[in-house]
Design a protein around this motif. Structure first.
Motif, short mmCIF file in Angstrom:
data_model
loop_
_atom_site.label_atom_id
_atom_site.label_comp_id
_atom_site.label_asym_id
_atom_site.label_seq_id
_atom_site.Cartn_x
_atom_site.Cartn_y
_atom_site.Cartn_z
N LEU A 205 0.85 -1.18 0.00
CA LEU A 205 0.00 0.00 0.00
C LEU A 205 0.89 1.24 0.00
O LEU A 205 2.09 1.15 0.28
CB LEU A 205 -0.86 0.03 1.27
CG LEU A 205 -1.74 -1.18 1.52
CD1 LEU A 205 -2.37 -1.07 2.91
CD2 LEU A 205 -2.82 -1.28 0.46
N LEU A 206 0.30 2.40 -0.25
CA LEU A 206 0.99 3.68 -0.10
C LEU A 206 2.40 3.64 -0.69
O LEU A 206 3.39 3.83 0.01
CB LEU A 206 1.06 4.06 1.39
CG LEU A 206 -0.26 4.37 2.08
CD1 LEU A 206 -0.05 4.57 3.58
CD2 LEU A 206 -0.93 5.61 1.49
N LYS A 207 2.46 3.42 -1.99
CA LYS A 207 3.78 3.15 -2.57
C LYS A 207 4.74 4.36 -2.51
O LYS A 207 5.94 4.16 -2.61
CB LYS A 207 3.68 2.58 -3.97
CG LYS A 207 3.09 3.45 -5.03
CD LYS A 207 3.14 2.70 -6.35
CE LYS A 207 2.40 3.30 -7.48
NZ LYS A 207 2.11 4.69 -7.59
N GLY A 208 4.24 5.55 -2.31
CA GLY A 208 5.14 6.70 -2.18
C GLY A 208 5.77 6.82 -0.81
O GLY A 208 6.65 7.66 -0.59
N ALA A 212 8.55 0.42 5.45
CA ALA A 212 8.19 0.27 6.87
C ALA A 212 6.82 0.91 7.14
O ALA A 212 6.00 0.34 7.87
CB ALA A 212 9.27 0.91 7.74
N THR A 213 6.58 2.08 6.55
CA THR A 213 5.28 2.73 6.74
C THR A 213 4.18 1.89 6.10
O THR A 213 3.13 1.65 6.70
CB THR A 213 5.28 4.15 6.12
OG1 THR A 213 6.30 4.92 6.74
CG2 THR A 213 3.95 4.85 6.31
N SER A 214 4.43 1.44 4.87
CA SER A 214 3.41 0.63 4.17
C SER A 214 3.05 -0.60 4.99
O SER A 214 1.88 -0.95 5.13
CB SER A 214 3.93 0.17 2.81
OG SER A 214 4.17 1.26 1.99
N GLU A 215 4.08 -1.26 5.53
CA GLU A 215 3.81 -2.49 6.29
C GLU A 215 3.02 -2.19 7.56
O GLU A 215 2.10 -2.91 7.92
CB GLU A 215 5.13 -3.16 6.68
CG GLU A 215 5.60 -4.12 5.60
CD GLU A 215 7.01 -4.60 5.84
OE1 GLU A 215 7.41 -4.72 7.02
OE2 GLU A 215 7.71 -4.81 4.85
N ALA A 216 3.40 -1.09 8.25
CA ALA A 216 2.70 -0.75 9.49
C ALA A 216 1.23 -0.46 9.20
O ALA A 216 0.33 -0.90 9.93
CB ALA A 216 3.36 0.45 10.16
N SER A 377 19.36 4.65 3.03
CA SER A 377 18.19 4.80 3.91
C SER A 377 18.38 4.02 5.19
O SER A 377 19.03 2.97 5.21
CB SER A 377 16.92 4.27 3.24
OG SER A 377 16.62 5.00 2.10
N GLU A 378 17.79 4.51 6.26
CA GLU A 378 17.75 3.79 7.54
C GLU A 378 16.36 3.95 8.13
O GLU A 378 15.73 5.00 7.97
CB GLU A 378 18.77 4.36 8.54
CG GLU A 378 20.22 4.09 8.22
CD GLU A 378 20.63 2.62 8.45
OE1 GLU A 378 19.82 1.85 9.03
OE2 GLU A 378 21.74 2.27 8.02
N THR A 379 15.93 2.92 8.87
CA THR A 379 14.63 2.99 9.54
C THR A 379 14.84 2.75 11.03
O THR A 379 15.59 1.85 11.41
CB THR A 379 13.69 1.90 8.98
OG1 THR A 379 13.49 2.17 7.59
CG2 THR A 379 12.34 1.90 9.69
N THR A 396 7.86 5.13 13.91
CA THR A 396 8.81 4.50 13.00
C THR A 396 9.17 5.52 11.92
O THR A 396 8.28 6.10 11.29
CB THR A 396 8.19 3.24 12.36
OG1 THR A 396 7.83 2.35 13.41
CG2 THR A 396 9.17 2.55 11.42
N ILE A 397 10.47 5.77 11.79
CA ILE A 397 10.91 6.80 10.82
C ILE A 397 11.92 6.19 9.86
O ILE A 397 12.89 5.55 10.28
CB ILE A 397 11.57 8.00 11.54
CG1 ILE A 397 10.60 8.61 12.55
CG2 ILE A 397 12.04 9.05 10.53
CD1 ILE A 397 11.14 9.84 13.27
N THR A 398 11.69 6.41 8.58
CA THR A 398 12.69 6.07 7.57
C THR A 398 13.22 7.38 7.00
O THR A 398 12.43 8.25 6.61
CB THR A 398 12.06 5.26 6.42
OG1 THR A 398 11.46 4.10 6.96
CG2 THR A 398 13.11 4.86 5.38
N LEU A 399 14.53 7.53 7.00
CA LEU A 399 15.14 8.69 6.35
C LEU A 399 15.99 8.21 5.19
O LEU A 399 16.65 7.17 5.28
CB LEU A 399 16.05 9.46 7.32
CG LEU A 399 15.41 10.14 8.52
CD1 LEU A 399 16.45 10.97 9.26
CD2 LEU A 399 14.22 11.01 8.12
#
Ligand code: FAD
Length: 467
Positions: A205-208, A212-216, A377-379, A396-399
């Protein structure tokens, strides 16, 4: 004689431009053509209207047509569709129930917005297939929900697993598309007792957003009994007159209604017919002042491209703040003070049941490579509040940053609703818009108090890990 500023489209970009131009230069004649009956409405609120949290469409309107006409002295003509532009004669022609009218302009703004994409599959014209792009779409969907809840004329299917919200439950239904409109509508329909099947062609979902965000978000939707069909390309919406099933590569799911949330495309026909150049994204190309390839014709909002703050290249990200900001900038420009309205960063936020998420900048590594960066990238997972403070959760943050320079390129955040993923994204938007490196970000003097965060806010923790 005073100059005339003509605006095509009476929503976010168009009315922001008209209001700003008239405020800055009261002598300017400002004429707005809007083909529908609604102006200055918040389409962003439509999922919450369908859900039932907002009671009337009127509540979504910020300024009424009467207020524009009487208090702002804007010549607003609703029910007028502009059908052609003659750049040589500097005129636009509009049609309404009363006939055809031709109006001269000195400056013209195209603020025609975007329309919902209907995917090229069989059955999208069947009864029971909806999109959500306009106020009238919202009205139809709300009426559908009300009819279904009253059990009028609809089959009474087995009660699905999502029927824990209401005693009297309907469904199943399908949402096609796992972007923000699809997810917001999945919540709206589930809250009304429907068993919701969400189909997404890609595997997340939410491919943009980050993985980690999509999975959550996906995990949370499953917890809310949304049936996710990921990696399921929809081939057909089957049925007789009305839709009764979604057919995918993997099989068939019986449904009584389908909401298509498969993206939007810019409305550009009017511009293209007038010889206005479109950009590579398919939206109207403009210079930094939103002027198109044709002198004195501007374009802003969902019909137009904008410059991306990270890549410096034209991008198409149709969102509300950009429409308001760039519309306002055009208003200021035509009133005599040239203004760009700034770049965009692709910043977006979503609430899905009890989680919230935000994204900004460039997260996709291929996209970053194409833009000349070497992405890394890191999460991280971090506590949203001081450990000893009641409540709280996880952020949860990915940069994503450029390996060589450390420049922050993108960010994606997710937390429980109310635990600050979206508000935390603002600092990251500021950092990447200014071209800051992650080790600059690590030393930002962010506020701290136990109810809001830990001494090292999760944003600082994420920057530290990547720097
Ligand atoms: P529009 O709002 O599309 O307005 C264009 C207007 O032009 C329309 O009223 C149309 O009738 C009129 N028009 C078109 N052609 C003509 C013509 N030839 N003659 C006369 N009039 C014409 N954005 C966010 O940032 N956050 C959100 O949470 C969010 N949620 C959304 C939820 C939904 C369901 C939808 C549909 C959109 C959402 N958006 C969201 C996007 C946001 O609504 C748009 O970015 C914003 O409305 C764009 O404003 P605009 O003025 O460019 O275009």
């Amino acid at each position: 004689m005073s100059d005339t500023f003509v605006v095509v489209g009476g929503d976010a970009a168009g009315m922001s431009a008209a209001s700003k131009a008239k405020r800055d230069d009261p002598d300017l004649e400002v004429v707005v053509f809007e083909k529908g009956e609604w102006v200055s409405y918040g389409a962003c609120g439509l999922p919450y209207y369908v859900k039932g949290e907002i009671q009337s469409l009127e509540e979504l309107v910020s300024v009424t047509p009467e207020e524009f006409r009487e208090e702002r002295d804007i010549d607003l003509r609703t029910g007028h569709e502009v059908v052609s532009i003659d750049p040589d004669e500097r005129t636009v022609t509009a049609e309404s129930d009363a006939g055809t009218v031709t109006e001269s302009y000195d400056s013209l703004l195209l603020a025609t917005g975007a329309e919902a994409v209907v995917p090229p599959i069989d059955g999208t014209n069947r009864e029971g297939v909806y999109t959500l792009g306009s106020m009238s779409d919202g009205k139809e969907l709300r009426e559908y929900v009300a009819r279904a809840r009253d059990g009028e004329g609809l089959q009474q299917p087995d009660r699905g697993p999502a029927c824990r919200y209401l005693e009297d439950c309907s469904g199943p239904v399908a949402v096609v598309g796992g972007g923000y409109i699809g997810i917001e509508m999945a919540e709206a329909l589930a809250a009304n007792g429907f068993e919701v099947n969400l189909f997404q062609r890609g595997d997340r979902l939410l491919k943009g957003f980050s993985e980690a965000t999509s999975e959550a978000v996906a995990d949370h939707l499953r917890e809310q009994d949304i049936v996710l069909h990921l990696g399921s390309g929809v081939r057909e919406l089957a049925g007789e007159e009305a839709v009764d099933a979604v057919v995918t590569d993997g099989g068939r799911v019986n449904v009584e209604m389908v909401l298509l949330g498969t993206g939007v495309r810019p409305r550009t026909d009017l511009a293209a017919d007038a010889g206005v150049e479109l950009g590579e994204t398919g939206a109207i190309a403009t210079d930094p002042y939103r002027e198109t390839s044709v002198d004195d014709i501007y374009a802003a909002g969902d019909c137009a491209e904008a410059i991306h703050a990270v890549t410096g290249e034209p991008a198409y990200v149709p969102l509300a703040l950009t429409a308001n900001r760039h519309g306002r900038a055009v208003g200021q420009t035509v009133a005599g003070q040239p203004t760009t309205g700034g770049a965009i960063a692709g910043t977006a936020a979503i609430k899905a049941f009890e989680v919230e998420a935000a994204r900004t900048g460039i997260l996709d590594h291929e996209e970053a490579l194409e833009a000349g960066f070497d992405p890394i990238s890191e999460t991280i997972d971090a506590k949203s509040r001081a450990g000893y403070y009641p409540g709280g959760g996880t952020v949860t943050i990915t940069l994503t940053a450029d390996r060589d320079t450390g420049r922050l390129l993108g960010a994606s955040l997710v937390s429980e609703y109310g635990e600050g993923a979206v508000h935390r994204s603002h600092a990251l938007v500021a950092a990447l818009t200014e071209g800051a490196a992650v080790d600059d970000l690590e030393n930002y003097d962010l506020a701290y108090a136990p109810p809001f965060n830990t001494t090292w806010d999760p944003v600082l923790v994420a920057a530290k890990v990547l720097s």
